[in-house]
Design a protein around this motif. Sequence first.
Motif, PDB file in Angstrom:
ATOM      1  N   ALA A  42       0.807  -1.221   0.000  1.00 28.74           N
ATOM      2  CA  ALA A  42       0.000   0.000   0.000  1.00 28.74           C
ATOM      3  C   ALA A  42       0.842   1.275   0.000  1.00 28.74           C
ATOM      4  CB  ALA A  42      -0.931  -0.004   1.208  1.00 28.74           C
ATOM      5  N   TYR A  43       2.108   1.181   0.383  1.00 27.79           N
ATOM      6  CA  TYR A  43       2.943   2.374   0.510  1.00 27.79           C
ATOM      7  C   TYR A  43       4.044   2.460  -0.545  1.00 27.79           C
ATOM      8  CZ  TYR A  43       0.740   1.866   5.061  1.00 27.79           C
ATOM      9  OH  TYR A  43      -0.177   1.696   6.064  1.00 27.79           O
ATOM     10  N   SER A  44       4.228   1.406  -1.317  1.00 28.39           N
ATOM     11  CA  SER A  44       5.380   1.360  -2.217  1.00 28.39           C
ATOM     12  C   SER A  44       5.266   2.313  -3.402  1.00 28.39           C
ATOM     13  CB  SER A  44       5.607  -0.070  -2.715  1.00 28.39           C
ATOM     14  OG  SER A  44       4.471  -0.555  -3.401  1.00 28.39           O
ATOM     15  N   ASP A  45       4.039   2.671  -3.798  1.00 24.45           N
ATOM     16  CA  ASP A  45       3.895   3.595  -4.922  1.00 24.45           C
ATOM     17  C   ASP A  45       4.528   4.939  -4.585  1.00 24.45           C
ATOM     18  OD1 ASP A  45       2.964   4.156  -7.568  1.00 24.45           O
ATOM     19  OD2 ASP A  45       1.384   5.393  -6.695  1.00 24.45           O
ATOM     20  N   GLN A  46       4.371   5.359  -3.341  1.00 22.68           N
ATOM     21  CA  GLN A  46       4.985   6.613  -2.899  1.00 22.68           C
ATOM     22  C   GLN A  46       6.475   6.433  -2.647  1.00 22.68           C
ATOM     23  OE1 GLN A  46       3.138   8.308   0.567  1.00 22.68           O
ATOM     24  NE2 GLN A  46       4.563  10.013   0.690  1.00 22.68           N
ATOM     25  N   GLU A  47       6.835   5.313  -2.017  1.00 28.51           N
ATOM     26  CA  GLU A  47       8.241   5.073  -1.681  1.00 28.51           C
ATOM     27  C   GLU A  47       9.119   4.995  -2.922  1.00 28.51           C
ATOM     28  OE1 GLU A  47      11.006   1.741   0.673  1.00 28.51           O
ATOM     29  OE2 GLU A  47       8.815   1.540   0.606  1.00 28.51           O
ATOM     30  N   TYR A  48       8.593   4.363  -3.973  1.00 26.99           N
ATOM     31  CA  TYR A  48       9.377   4.178  -5.196  1.00 26.99           C
ATOM     32  C   TYR A  48       8.841   5.033  -6.346  1.00 26.99           C
ATOM     33  CZ  TYR A  48      11.257   0.108  -2.735  1.00 26.99           C
ATOM     34  OH  TYR A  48      11.871  -0.717  -1.822  1.00 26.99           O
ATOM     35  N   SER A  49       8.307   6.188  -6.021  1.00 25.24           N
ATOM     36  CA  SER A  49       7.705   7.049  -7.042  1.00 25.24           C
ATOM     37  C   SER A  49       8.712   7.500  -8.096  1.00 25.24           C
ATOM     38  CB  SER A  49       7.054   8.270  -6.385  1.00 25.24           C
ATOM     39  OG  SER A  49       8.020   9.023  -5.657  1.00 25.24           O
ATOM     40  N   HIS A  50      10.000   7.426  -7.764  1.00 20.20           N
ATOM     41  CA  HIS A  50      11.033   7.836  -8.719  1.00 20.20           C
ATOM     42  C   HIS A  50      11.243   6.802  -9.825  1.00 20.20           C
ATOM     43  CE1 HIS A  50      13.002   5.279  -5.745  1.00 20.20           C
ATOM     44  NE2 HIS A  50      13.918   5.003  -6.660  1.00 20.20           N
ATOM     45  N   ILE A  51      10.683   5.601  -9.656  1.00 22.41           N
ATOM     46  CA  ILE A  51      10.839   4.553 -10.670  1.00 22.41           C
ATOM     47  C   ILE A  51       9.660   4.626 -11.637  1.00 22.41           C
ATOM     48  CG2 ILE A  51      11.033   2.077 -11.103  1.00 22.41           C
ATOM     49  CD1 ILE A  51      12.103   1.718  -8.293  1.00 22.41           C
ATOM     50  N   PRO A  52       9.904   4.800 -12.913  1.00 22.89           N
ATOM     51  CA  PRO A  52       8.782   4.846 -13.867  1.00 22.89           C
ATOM     52  C   PRO A  52       8.070   3.503 -13.953  1.00 22.89           C
ATOM     53  CG  PRO A  52      10.892   4.832 -15.023  1.00 22.89           C
ATOM     54  CD  PRO A  52      11.208   4.993 -13.565  1.00 22.89           C
ATOM     55  N   LEU A  53       6.782   3.555 -14.248  1.00 18.11           N
ATOM     56  CA  LEU A  53       5.999   2.323 -14.347  1.00 18.11           C
ATOM     57  C   LEU A  53       6.195   1.606 -15.679  1.00 18.11           C
ATOM     58  CD1 LEU A  53       2.634   3.500 -12.740  1.00 18.11           C
ATOM     59  CD2 LEU A  53       4.238   1.835 -11.790  1.00 18.11           C
ATOM     60  N   ASP A  54       6.708   2.309 -16.669  1.00  9.88           N
ATOM     61  CA  ASP A  54       6.821   1.721 -18.005  1.00  9.88           C
ATOM     62  C   ASP A  54       8.227   1.189 -18.294  1.00  9.88           C
ATOM     63  OD1 ASP A  54       8.039   4.170 -18.056  1.00  9.88           O
ATOM     64  OD2 ASP A  54       7.145   4.836 -19.946  1.00  9.88           O
ATOM     65  N   SER A 192      -2.190  -8.466   1.234  1.00 14.84           N
ATOM     66  CA  SER A 192      -3.285  -7.575   1.624  1.00 14.84           C
ATOM     67  C   SER A 192      -3.511  -6.488   0.585  1.00 14.84           C
ATOM     68  CB  SER A 192      -2.979  -6.936   2.986  1.00 14.84           C
ATOM     69  OG  SER A 192      -2.923  -7.911   4.004  1.00 14.84           O
ATOM     70  N   ALA A 193      -2.415  -5.946   0.047  1.00 13.89           N
ATOM     71  CA  ALA A 193      -2.535  -4.909  -0.977  1.00 13.89           C
ATOM     72  C   ALA A 193      -3.229  -5.453  -2.217  1.00 13.89           C
ATOM     73  CB  ALA A 193      -1.152  -4.367  -1.336  1.00 13.89           C
ATOM     74  N   SER A 194      -2.933  -6.701  -2.566  1.00 10.06           N
ATOM     75  CA  SER A 194      -3.557  -7.311  -3.738  1.00 10.06           C
ATOM     76  C   SER A 194      -5.045  -7.545  -3.504  1.00 10.06           C
ATOM     77  CB  SER A 194      -2.865  -8.636  -4.071  1.00 10.06           C
ATOM     78  OG  SER A 194      -3.382  -9.201  -5.257  1.00 10.06           O
ATOM     79  N   ILE A 195      -5.397  -8.003  -2.314  1.00  7.58           N
ATOM     80  CA  ILE A 195      -6.808  -8.217  -1.983  1.00  7.58           C
ATOM     81  C   ILE A 195      -7.564  -6.893  -1.996  1.00  7.58           C
ATOM     82  CG2 ILE A 195      -8.387  -8.915  -0.133  1.00  7.58           C
ATOM     83  CD1 ILE A 195      -6.284 -11.029   0.652  1.00  7.58           C
ATOM     84  N   ASN A 196      -6.952  -5.849  -1.442  1.00  5.38           N
ATOM     85  CA  ASN A 196      -7.592  -4.530  -1.435  1.00  5.38           C
ATOM     86  C   ASN A 196      -7.774  -3.998  -2.850  1.00  5.38           C
ATOM     87  OD1 ASN A 196      -7.805  -4.428   1.352  1.00  5.38           O
ATOM     88  ND2 ASN A 196      -5.822  -3.415   1.614  1.00  5.38           N
ATOM     89  N   SER A 197      -6.820  -4.305  -3.723  1.00 11.31           N
ATOM     90  CA  SER A 197      -6.938  -3.893  -5.120  1.00 11.31           C
ATOM     91  C   SER A 197      -8.135  -4.568  -5.776  1.00 11.31           C
ATOM     92  CB  SER A 197      -5.654  -4.243  -5.875  1.00 11.31           C
ATOM     93  OG  SER A 197      -5.766  -3.923  -7.241  1.00 11.31           O
ATOM     94  N   LEU A 198      -8.330  -5.848  -5.452  1.00 12.20           N
ATOM     95  CA  LEU A 198      -9.480  -6.581  -5.984  1.00 12.20           C
ATOM     96  C   LEU A 198     -10.786  -5.988  -5.467  1.00 12.20           C
ATOM     97  CD1 LEU A 198     -10.792  -8.973  -7.460  1.00 12.20           C
ATOM     98  CD2 LEU A 198     -10.386 -10.348  -5.403  1.00 12.20           C
ATOM     99  N   LEU A 199     -10.831  -5.678  -4.175  1.00 12.18           N
ATOM    100  CA  LEU A 199     -12.043  -5.092  -3.597  1.00 12.18           C
ATOM    101  C   LEU A 199     -12.355  -3.744  -4.231  1.00 12.18           C
ATOM    102  CD1 LEU A 199     -11.500  -5.936   0.187  1.00 12.18           C
ATOM    103  CD2 LEU A 199     -13.088  -7.029  -1.407  1.00 12.18           C
ATOM    104  N   HIS A 200     -11.305  -2.976  -4.527  1.00 13.71           N
ATOM    105  CA  HIS A 200     -11.500  -1.676  -5.166  1.00 13.71           C
ATOM    106  C   HIS A 200     -12.125  -1.845  -6.548  1.00 13.71           C
ATOM    107  CE1 HIS A 200     -10.738   2.519  -6.198  1.00 13.71           C
ATOM    108  NE2 HIS A 200     -10.191   2.104  -7.334  1.00 13.71           N
TER     109      HIS A 200
END
Length: 206
Positions: A42-54, A192-200
């Motif tokens: 749940a926090y890694s998107d912010q922690e590793y925001s410097h890494i591009p997704l593509d 847990s992050a994956s399950i929350n993604s599914l619920l979203h």
Amino acid sequence: MASSDTFDSILTPSDARDLNRRGLAFKGDNGTMRLHKRRLNAYSDQEYSHIPLDVDPGTPSADSAFSVIPERLISHATLEYIGFNPRTADALWDRWTNWPEGTPHRETDPDGGGLQMTFVDFALGHIDSVTDTFDEDDHQWVICMDACGISQQVQTAILDPHFKYLRQSESCLHWIKDTIEMRYEGLHAMQSASINSLLHLIQAPR
């Protein structure tokens, strides 16, 4: 013996398919997968925001953009992920998958009452009989970690000279157990992050 199909996946099937479609997760070797660091928890998107997704997974930069994690929480790959070398992971997995009848039963077995052995407690139990050390000599720590079957990568991390003062506030076995527990809890956080993604996705308006 419990079937491997009953072991919990780190990613839900729908999340794994979605991440794979977007180039953020790929099947690896020997029960592992490569997952983009911004999708670890749940926090890694912010922690590793410097890494591009593509990031192209076939390029050298992918090594720093993706983490290798187990596909399933209770698995041989997890034993290596939490800190054991391949030889020790082999021995532990053989014991886990050839569990004797009686109690305690494994957490993956049908609940028949009585004592239960969790996977992480089983892994931690492997090091309980090893002689501990508080010695200031790093070589004594290496002897202790070798006796526990700890991987070279984890040994290097524990012996990082930048954290020697902190390390020597506790014993060798303390830090080994702390590392194993922390890495296992990290896998739970990914799950847990994956399950929350599914619920979203389920709750999103259509």
